[in-house]
Design a protein around this motif. Structure first.
Motif, PDB file in Angstrom:
ATOM      1  N   THR A 171      11.288 -23.868   8.714  1.00 45.79           N
ATOM      2  CA  THR A 171      10.557 -23.735   9.985  1.00 45.79           C
ATOM      3  C   THR A 171      11.510 -23.343  11.109  1.00 45.79           C
ATOM      4  OG1 THR A 171       8.955 -25.369   9.254  1.00 45.79           O
ATOM      5  CG2 THR A 171       9.038 -24.926  11.608  1.00 45.79           C
ATOM      6  N   VAL A 179       8.538 -30.156  13.505  1.00 49.42           N
ATOM      7  CA  VAL A 179       8.253 -31.347  12.694  1.00 49.42           C
ATOM      8  C   VAL A 179       8.101 -30.918  11.239  1.00 49.42           C
ATOM      9  CG1 VAL A 179       7.155 -32.640  14.549  1.00 49.42           C
ATOM     10  CG2 VAL A 179       5.779 -31.088  13.165  1.00 49.42           C
ATOM     11  N   THR A 230       6.763 -29.726   7.894  1.00 48.14           N
ATOM     12  CA  THR A 230       5.551 -28.922   7.698  1.00 48.14           C
ATOM     13  C   THR A 230       4.755 -29.420   6.510  1.00 48.14           C
ATOM     14  OG1 THR A 230       6.823 -27.051   8.466  1.00 48.14           O
ATOM     15  CG2 THR A 230       4.721 -26.555   7.404  1.00 48.14           C
ATOM     16  N   GLN A 267       4.928 -20.850   4.503  1.00 46.37           N
ATOM     17  CA  GLN A 267       6.042 -21.684   4.092  1.00 46.37           C
ATOM     18  C   GLN A 267       5.604 -22.503   2.891  1.00 46.37           C
ATOM     19  OE1 GLN A 267       8.474 -24.114   6.901  1.00 46.37           O
ATOM     20  NE2 GLN A 267       7.651 -25.757   5.662  1.00 46.37           N
TER      21      GLN A 267
HETATM   22 MG   LIG Z   1       8.844 -26.844   7.868  1.00 46.18          MG
END
Ligand SMILES: [Mg+2]
Ligand SMILES: Nc1nc2c(ncn2[C@@H]2O[C@H](COP(=O)(O)OP(=O)(O)OP(=O)(O)O)[C@@H](O)[C@H]2O)c(=O)[nH]1
Length: 159
Positions: free
Chosen positions: A31, A48, A50, A63
């Protein structure tokens, strides 16, 4: 302008959608890398862990949390496609980080013979190494387009 925008501009893909799959182990910095590739005014300071998928404007980016088995399955699924693979050996700023050469050996990247790949050491917090990766993708894409045009026109080309 973010690196994704620059890449899209360089590739002449301003009006096309670029699909990028970003996968890696939990907490590896996926991220953070994606965030750094966005234009500075679109970057978030609040990253934060994911859960599931995230999507970016213009580029569809998903992702995926992956272990080696998942990586193996994905590698099999893209087996017959010449999709470039860019590896980030991230968190290179950490004292116990191993070199990108060592990461490459540990992942046996030399066994990938049928598609172009490249590995960059990166520090996603500072954004270091990300440009090198984007530059490589750009060069790779341009070479691919050149080869396609060459095949069509019959001018010199490579495999
Ligand atoms: Mg992530
Ligand atoms: N030292 C250091 N920390 C980093 C780097 N990249 C990311 N981090 C930190 O590592 C932690 C995890 O980063 P994320 O970007 O959330 O990692 P992720 O792979 O998306 O994690 P999940 O979504 O939970 O799988 C965060 O605290 C980041 O600030 C880096 O290059 N160096």
């Amino acid at each position: 302008m973010g690196l994704f925008d620059k890449l899209a501009g360089w590739l002449g893909l301003k009006k096309k959608e670029v699909h990028v799959l970003c996968l890696g182990l939990d907490n590896s910095g996926k991220t953070t890398i994606i965030n750094k590739l966005k234009p500075s005014n679109a970057q978030t300071q609040d990253i934060v862990p994911t859960i599931g998928f995230i999507y970016l404007s213009r580029c569809l980016t998903c992702q995926v949390k992956a272990d080696t088995e998942t990586c193996g399955n994905i590698t099999t699924n893209i087996k017959h496609r010449r999709i470039p693979i860019l590896f980030f050996a991230n968190k290179m700023d950490l004292r116990d980080a191993v070199s990108s050469v060592k990461v490459s050996q540990l992942l046996s990247l030399e066994n990938i013979k049928d598609k172009p790949w490249h590995i960059c050491a990166s520090d996603a917090l500072k954004g270091e190494g990300l440009q090198e990766g984007v530059d490589w993708l750009q060069g790779n894409k341009q070479a691919e387009q050149y080869m396609k045009v060459s095949r069509r026109t019959g001018s010199p080309s490579s495999g």
